[in-house]
Design a protein around this motif. Structure first.
Motif, PDB file in Angstrom:
ATOM      1  N   ARG A 145       0.835  -1.204   0.000  1.00 18.55           N
ATOM      2  CA  ARG A 145       0.000   0.000   0.000  1.00 18.55           C
ATOM      3  C   ARG A 145       0.870   1.254   0.000  1.00 18.55           C
ATOM      4  O   ARG A 145       2.016   1.234   0.450  1.00 18.55           O
ATOM      5  N   ALA A 146       0.324   2.343  -0.511  1.00 12.12           N
ATOM      6  CA  ALA A 146       1.056   3.608  -0.588  1.00 12.12           C
ATOM      7  C   ALA A 146       1.298   4.177   0.808  1.00 12.12           C
ATOM      8  O   ALA A 146       0.501   3.985   1.732  1.00 12.12           O
ATOM      9  N   VAL A 147       2.402   4.892   0.939  1.00 15.74           N
ATOM     10  CA  VAL A 147       2.772   5.520   2.207  1.00 15.74           C
ATOM     11  C   VAL A 147       3.028   7.003   1.951  1.00 15.74           C
ATOM     12  O   VAL A 147       3.689   7.367   0.976  1.00 15.74           O
ATOM     13  N   ASP A 148       2.472   7.852   2.809  1.00 16.35           N
ATOM     14  CA  ASP A 148       2.819   9.276   2.771  1.00 16.35           C
ATOM     15  C   ASP A 148       4.208   9.405   3.386  1.00 16.35           C
ATOM     16  O   ASP A 148       4.355   9.649   4.597  1.00 16.35           O
ATOM     17  N   PHE A 149       5.220   9.219   2.563  1.00 12.44           N
ATOM     18  CA  PHE A 149       6.581   9.075   3.075  1.00 12.44           C
ATOM     19  C   PHE A 149       7.108  10.372   3.679  1.00 12.44           C
ATOM     20  O   PHE A 149       7.733  10.361   4.739  1.00 12.44           O
ATOM     21  N   GLU A 150       6.861  11.484   3.015  1.00 11.19           N
ATOM     22  CA  GLU A 150       7.313  12.763   3.564  1.00 11.19           C
ATOM     23  C   GLU A 150       6.580  13.054   4.872  1.00 11.19           C
ATOM     24  O   GLU A 150       7.160  13.608   5.813  1.00 11.19           O
ATOM     25  N   GLY A 151       5.299  12.686   4.923  1.00 10.80           N
ATOM     26  CA  GLY A 151       4.550  12.854   6.162  1.00 10.80           C
ATOM     27  C   GLY A 151       5.131  12.015   7.286  1.00 10.80           C
ATOM     28  O   GLY A 151       5.225  12.466   8.439  1.00 10.80           O
ATOM     29  N   LEU A 152       5.543  10.784   6.954  1.00  8.91           N
ATOM     30  CA  LEU A 152       6.156   9.910   7.946  1.00  8.91           C
ATOM     31  C   LEU A 152       7.461  10.508   8.464  1.00  8.91           C
ATOM     32  O   LEU A 152       7.710  10.538   9.675  1.00  8.91           O
ATOM     33  N   LYS A 153       8.285  11.005   7.569  1.00  6.42           N
ATOM     34  CA  LYS A 153       9.553  11.608   7.983  1.00  6.42           C
ATOM     35  C   LYS A 153       9.325  12.834   8.868  1.00  6.42           C
ATOM     36  O   LYS A 153      10.004  13.022   9.879  1.00  6.42           O
ATOM     37  N   ASN A 154       8.350  13.645   8.495  1.00  9.74           N
ATOM     38  CA  ASN A 154       8.053  14.824   9.308  1.00  9.74           C
ATOM     39  C   ASN A 154       7.515  14.436  10.680  1.00  9.74           C
ATOM     40  O   ASN A 154       7.805  15.108  11.683  1.00  9.74           O
TER      41      ASN A 154
END
Length: 275
Positions: free
Chosen positions: A131-140
């Motif tokens: 599934r897709a991940v909000d990767f920048e959101g996770l890093k933030n």
């Protein structure tokens, strides 16, 4: 801290003999230390003489006639820095921890931690079902969650003022750079031993041995601090003095019991930690 994000492989170059004239005293005092409880310390008697100023060699091979021992190796997550994974990340994904652990890929974080994959691969494989991940959101989310644990920055500063040599010894990916950017930990210690750079993870014995080889010190002239007991026990197995981290105040007490020259800072540290 060996986080739940998730175990070890390695190769290793043999340790060069260290040219440390206090070897015999250090080994003797280390034997005394290992008779203590799970912090790795006994009553502290007879210890401060070897855990003080001694002739040694710098990690680049240069002579340092007044190298101050012991060298301190610090775990980062859960010892110096709050780990956002346990509360912030499940909230970010809007699922309980149990569900997150069930859905995430079982080895991808370990691979990222050891530098075997990059961020793009982590993003692609983060969840088992793709599934897709909000990767920048996770890093933030991670960045917002990084903070010094209570009292630890004051203790690091007290050690720095006494000229103790300190290094990170951590299982963490390239995101250690995000921690550094926010908290500026390099004011106190060097990011020398990170799993993503060394390709090894605690509690792999070769990771500890590689650190000793690089630093060119005897095991008993190193103190390793970690909130995970299994990592502390692994350090003891190769002869390093191991301290189990529970709080900054208790760590200060353990270090003073070992004879480290920071007792004048106790009142200032305790006062700062309580404000």
């Amino acid at each position: 801290m060996a986080s739940l994000w998730n175990p070890p492989v390695a190769s290793f170059s043999p340790i060069r003999p260290t040219l440390n004239p206090s070897k015999m005293a250090s080994n003797f005092n280390h034997t005394l230390l290992r008779r203590g409880n799970d912090t790795g310390i006994g009553d502290g008697k007879g210890v401060s003489s070897s855990l003080s100023m001694a002739t040694g060699w710098s990690s680049d091979g240069g002579d340092k006639s007044t190298r101050k021992l012991p060298v301190l190796l610090f775990d980062i997550m859960g010892t110096i820095v709050r780990d956002p994974f346990y509360e912030d990340v499940p909230a970010f994904f809007r699922m309980p921890m149990e569900e997150l652990l069930e859905l995430k890929h079982p080895t991808v974080w370990l691979e990222f931690e050891k530098g075997l994959i990059d961020e793009a691969e982590l993003e692609k494989k983060f969840f088992k079902d793709g599934r897709a991940v909000d990767f920048e959101g996770l890093k933030n989310c991670m960045i917002r969650g990084y903070s010094y644990l209570e009292g630890i920055e004051e203790l690091l500063n007290a050690l720095k003022e006494k000229n103790y040599e300190m290094h990170a010894f951590t299982n963490y990916p390239i995101w250690y750079e995000m921690i550094e950017e926010k908290l500026k930990i390099s004011r106190y210690l060097s990011w020398t031993f990170c799993s993503c750079k060394n390709g090894k993870r605690k509690p792999d014995p070769d990771f500890y041995l590689e650190a000793l080889r690089h630093l060119e010190v005897e095991p008993a002239s190193c103190i390793f601090i970690d909130d995970r007991k299994k990592n502390v026990e692994a350090a003891k197995e190769v002869g390093i003095v191991g301290l189990h981290f529970r709080s900054a105040d208790l760590l200060l007490q353990d270090l003073c019991r070992l004879g480290l020259d920071i007792s004048p800072d106790i009142h200032r540290l305790n006062s700062a930690a309580s404000t």
